[in-house]
Design a protein around this motif. Structure first.
Motif, mmCIF file in Angstrom:
data_model
loop_
_atom_site.group_PDB
_atom_site.id
_atom_site.type_symbol
_atom_site.label_atom_id
_atom_site.label_comp_id
_atom_site.label_asym_id
_atom_site.label_seq_id
_atom_site.Cartn_x
_atom_site.Cartn_y
_atom_site.Cartn_z
ATOM 1 N N UNK A 290 91.396 12.759 169.782
ATOM 2 C CA UNK A 290 90.487 12.450 170.897
ATOM 3 C C UNK A 290 89.080 12.142 170.392
ATOM 4 N N UNK A 291 88.590 12.923 169.416
ATOM 5 C CA UNK A 291 87.226 12.676 168.946
ATOM 6 C C UNK A 291 87.140 11.336 168.219
ATOM 7 N N UNK A 292 88.202 10.946 167.541
ATOM 8 C CA UNK A 292 88.229 9.633 166.878
ATOM 9 C C UNK A 292 88.194 8.525 167.929
ATOM 10 N N UNK A 293 89.060 8.637 168.933
ATOM 11 C CA UNK A 293 89.126 7.591 169.973
ATOM 12 C C UNK A 293 87.802 7.498 170.741
ATOM 13 N N UNK A 294 87.155 8.642 170.952
ATOM 14 C CA UNK A 294 85.854 8.648 171.652
ATOM 15 C C UNK A 294 84.792 8.005 170.756
ATOM 16 N N UNK A 295 84.775 8.403 169.483
ATOM 17 C CA UNK A 295 83.717 7.944 168.561
ATOM 18 C C UNK A 295 83.653 6.432 168.483
ATOM 19 N N UNK A 296 84.815 5.781 168.391
ATOM 20 C CA UNK A 296 84.776 4.324 168.186
ATOM 21 C C UNK A 296 84.327 3.574 169.431
ATOM 22 N N UNK A 297 84.148 4.308 170.556
ATOM 23 C CA UNK A 297 83.580 3.691 171.756
ATOM 24 C C UNK A 297 82.083 3.943 171.891
ATOM 25 N N UNK A 298 81.504 4.559 170.884
ATOM 26 C CA UNK A 298 80.054 4.786 170.904
ATOM 27 C C UNK A 298 79.371 3.607 170.228
ATOM 28 N N UNK A 299 78.383 3.085 170.926
ATOM 29 C CA UNK A 299 77.611 1.925 170.431
ATOM 30 C C UNK A 299 77.197 2.139 168.972
ATOM 31 N N UNK A 300 77.514 1.174 168.132
ATOM 32 C CA UNK A 300 77.048 1.230 166.747
ATOM 33 C C UNK A 300 77.996 1.916 165.775
ATOM 34 N N UNK A 301 79.087 2.502 166.284
ATOM 35 C CA UNK A 301 80.023 3.175 165.367
ATOM 36 C C UNK A 301 80.926 2.144 164.670
ATOM 37 N N UNK A 302 81.434 1.182 165.430
ATOM 38 C CA UNK A 302 82.210 0.100 164.816
ATOM 39 C C UNK A 302 81.247 -1.017 164.436
ATOM 40 N N UNK A 303 81.563 -1.720 163.363
ATOM 41 C CA UNK A 303 80.692 -2.809 162.935
ATOM 42 C C UNK A 303 80.577 -3.891 163.991
ATOM 43 N N UNK A 304 81.713 -4.279 164.562
ATOM 44 C CA UNK A 304 81.745 -5.446 165.429
ATOM 45 C C UNK A 304 82.281 -5.044 166.803
ATOM 46 N N UNK A 305 81.397 -5.050 167.827
ATOM 47 C CA UNK A 305 81.838 -4.519 169.125
ATOM 48 C C UNK A 305 82.834 -5.441 169.812
ATOM 49 N N UNK A 306 82.976 -6.695 169.327
ATOM 50 C CA UNK A 306 84.027 -7.561 169.869
ATOM 51 C C UNK A 306 85.397 -6.947 169.647
ATOM 52 N N UNK A 307 85.539 -6.245 168.525
ATOM 53 C CA UNK A 307 86.851 -5.677 168.241
ATOM 54 C C UNK A 307 87.232 -4.661 169.315
ATOM 55 N N UNK A 308 86.245 -4.069 169.985
ATOM 56 C CA UNK A 308 86.540 -3.149 171.081
ATOM 57 C C UNK A 308 87.063 -3.896 172.299
ATOM 58 N N UNK A 309 86.462 -5.059 172.600
ATOM 59 C CA UNK A 309 86.839 -5.774 173.820
ATOM 60 C C UNK A 309 88.221 -6.385 173.748
ATOM 61 N N UNK A 310 88.657 -6.736 172.545
ATOM 62 C CA UNK A 310 89.916 -7.456 172.429
ATOM 63 C C UNK A 310 91.110 -6.560 172.171
ATOM 64 N N UNK A 311 90.890 -5.270 171.952
ATOM 65 C CA UNK A 311 92.010 -4.484 171.473
ATOM 66 C C UNK A 311 92.905 -3.954 172.591
ATOM 67 N N UNK A 312 93.988 -3.317 172.164
ATOM 68 C CA UNK A 312 94.970 -2.804 173.121
ATOM 69 C C UNK A 312 94.322 -1.895 174.157
#
Ligand code: ADE
Length: 231
Positions: free
Chosen positions: A148-170
């Motif tokens: 859960x903490x991993x899944x939450x973390x990657x939705x925090x602004x600036x944690x992933x390099x490219x926020x497009x990868x958030x919009x396109x994923x499963x």
């Protein structure tokens, strides 16, 4: 910045996960902060025992209330806004929408049970939410807390390099992500779909939507039906 407090008897099951890769960088960049609290440090008996027999019989030991409650009281006192999550197999399933919603919190406390679980009165008194990560039983709450903490973390602004990868994923659109490819164009006789090589982004986008729909229908008919009904 979000803070995760892991209440656990086994810190070493959790902490190494934050020593590498994306979450390590997130800690360095002060996007997330982690701390650990051990209920054993709050036990008041000679051997720092934290488990006891189940009332009325039943297989296995339970974590009894006092050490956990003293510890959780202390956390609450220091931060009345802390959000308490208990991973338990009998709860509703944790999904991507929960990860996105919880990414807006400032402080989440994951309370990991061990043995056969935690005395229900502790859960009743402290849990803001309870979650299961799937229909199987694990040996404790540490893995679910990490998941859960991993899944939450990657939705925090600036944690992933490219926020497009958030919009396109499963799950973002209620569907599974379309397949993706990298070089070489042909590998062991298997080619990348030719449209992907031509560079027309509108066509690629339509193709990906189609693939995503087909994949969802095939692998997750439950999600597919939910989308159809929702429209
Ligand atoms: N504790 C043990 N099994 C679990 C599960 N599947 N989800 C959440 N917490 C758990």
């Amino acid at each position: 910045m979000i803070k995760f407090t892991f209440v656990t008897l086994f810190k070493d099951l959790i902490s190494p996960y934050f020593d590498d890769s994306i979450l390590k960088r997130a800690i360095q960049n002060e996007k997330i902060k982690i701390e650990f609290k051990n209920p054993r440090d709050y036990a008041k008996n000679k051997h720092n025992k934290v488990d006891d027999y189940q009332a009325g019989g039943g297989a296995g030991l339970l974590m009894y209330p006092q050490p956990l409650c003293d510890l959780l009281d202390e956390i609450k006192k220091n931060d009345p806004n802390a959000h308490f999550i208990f991973p338990i197999p009998s709860a509703k399933k944790f999904i991507q929408l929960d990860a996105k919603r919880l990414a807006k919190k400032e402080h989440i406390v994951f309370v990991s049970g061990r043995y056969e679980g935690i005395d229900e009165r502790v859960i009743e008194k402290y849990a803001d939410e309870v979650f299961s990560i799937g229909d199987y039983v694990l040996t404790g709450g540490e893995l679910p807390s990490l998941v859960m903490s991993d899944a939450i973390s990657r939705n925090i602004e600036g944690v992933l390099g490219n926020s497009d990868s958030l919009n396109e994923e499963s799950f973002e659109e209620g569907t599974l992500e379309a397949p993706s490819f990298t070089k070489p164009n042909i590998f062991r006789g298997s080619a990348i779909p030719s449209e992907f090589l031509k560079g027309n982004h509108a066509i690629i986008c339509t193709l990906k939507k189609e693939m995503s729909g087909l994949k969802t229908k095939y692998f997750r008919p439950d999600l597919f039906l939910r989308n159809v009904k929702g429209k």
